[in-house]
Design an enzyme around this catalytic site. Structure first.
Site, short mmCIF file in Angstrom:
data_model
loop_
_atom_site.label_atom_id
_atom_site.label_comp_id
_atom_site.label_asym_id
_atom_site.label_seq_id
_atom_site.Cartn_x
_atom_site.Cartn_y
_atom_site.Cartn_z
N HIS A 115 -7.84 -3.09 -11.99
CA HIS A 115 -8.87 -3.46 -12.05
C HIS A 115 -9.58 -3.01 -13.17
O HIS A 115 -10.72 -3.42 -13.82
CB HIS A 115 -10.04 -2.43 -11.50
CG HIS A 115 -9.69 -1.24 -11.74
ND1 HIS A 115 -9.35 -0.01 -11.04
CD2 HIS A 115 -10.82 -0.01 -12.62
CE1 HIS A 115 -9.93 1.38 -11.19
NE2 HIS A 115 -10.38 0.79 -12.39
N ASP A 160 -3.78 -0.78 -6.59
CA ASP A 160 -4.46 -1.31 -7.75
C ASP A 160 -3.43 -0.16 -9.31
O ASP A 160 -3.48 0.68 -9.60
CB ASP A 160 -5.47 -0.23 -7.61
CG ASP A 160 -6.39 -0.26 -9.22
OD1 ASP A 160 -6.68 -1.56 -9.65
OD2 ASP A 160 -7.54 0.46 -9.23
N SER A 252 -10.17 5.16 -16.37
CA SER A 252 -8.79 4.63 -15.11
C SER A 252 -7.77 3.64 -16.43
O SER A 252 -7.44 3.48 -16.80
CB SER A 252 -10.05 2.89 -14.64
OG SER A 252 -10.71 3.26 -13.98
#
Length: 299
Positions: A115, A160, A252
């Protein structure tokens, strides 16, 4: 004579109009350019709800990336020791604009969250502070290819992870070196370390001056699924503790290191971060080691 010239005048006008239209044809925003090879590979799918700083998270979901100063970071962690995380990378939109973390897993390849995908990547390694001021030992790179896992899905954030190829190999040093990926999936109770420059408060934009480290404990699959019913699959694991310590936006794609091996990547969690019984959710890299090695070898 006047009548005979009319068709020629019409043809000349048509030719001029065609030339004008051909010269002014717009270039589409998603056209691939040789100057931007990082946009040529992998899935075209992108996420607006991840913990990078590139988009707004949906209500109740925190994707732990940082963009537009709308995110938060490791909560209740502490300053990492200098050079203790030499595999930690920063993905930058501008010298002062970090939006995701990354992990060096090969002399020319990074792992980060899928992402965190952008059209262009500026990568900084070997840098301890958040400041753009040069530090001895830092190395700067461009990402020339990005390869998200083909199974990545939004908004569930399954699978992810994404590989980024650097424009050149790193110089291995005490400040910059790769980390090996664990071949074993994490077991409940394992103590791990998460690092990143994400916000230190989920409700306010408090950013640390130095790289933050946080100890977390891997939770059982049962506790993880109880915390997020219907949202957890084999590509994820949960980690956290009872003392309001958690990763958060801006973290992230950063590393989760267990027993000196890379075990996971910061992926998503609840918002605000560090809530009781709402642990951070991490990409379970033991499930992807073969894909990572094969993809690097083939590219």
């Amino acid at each position: 004579m006047g009548r005979a010239a009319d068709p020629w005048m019409w043809m000349l006008g048509a030719l001029i109009m065609a030339l004008i239209l051909g010269a002014t044809e717009p270039v589409l925003a998603n056209d691939i350019s040789c100057d931007n090879p990082s946009a040529t590979t992998g899935s075209s799918e992108s996420s607006d709800s991840s913990r990078d700083l590139g988009g707004e998270a949906e209500a109740g979901e925190d994707t732990r990336s940082e963009d537009d100063d709308s995110s938060s970071r490791i909560v209740n962690g502490s300053d990492c020791e200098t050079d203790s995380q030499p595999w930690q990378g920063a993905l930058l939109l501008a010298p002062r604009k970090l939006y995701c973390g990354a992990v060096l897993v090969h002399p020319q390849w990074l792992l980060t969250a899928a992402h965190c995908r952008k059209p262009v990547y500026r990568v900084r390694l070997g840098h301890h502070s958040r400041s753009p001021v040069y530090e001895s030992g830092q190395q700067m790179f461009r990402g020339i290819k990005s390869i998200p896992h083909p199974g990545y899905s939004y908004p569930s954030h399954s699978n992810d992870l994404m590989l980024i190829k650097l424009n050149k190999k790193i110089r291995i040093s005490h400040s910059v070196k790769p980390i090996n990926i664990s071949s074993h999936c994490p077991s409940a109770g394992t103590q791990c370390l998460v690092s990143g420059w994400g916000t230190t408060s989920s409700s306010q934009h408090n950013f640390p001056k130095k790289l933050q480290c946080l100890g977390v404990k891997v939770l059982s699959e049962e506790k993880c699924k109880d915390a997020y019913p219907g949202q957890i699959d084999d590509s994820m694991f949960c980690a956290g503790d009872k003392d309001a310590r958690d990763s958060c936006q801006g973290d992230s794609g950063g590393p989760v290191v267990c027993n000196s091996y890379l075990q996971g990547l910061v992926s998503w969690g609840d918002f605000p971060c560090a809530q009781p019984n709402r642990p951070g959710v991490y990409t379970n890299l033991c499930r992807f080691k073969k894909w990572i090695h094969t993809t690097i070898k083939n590219n």
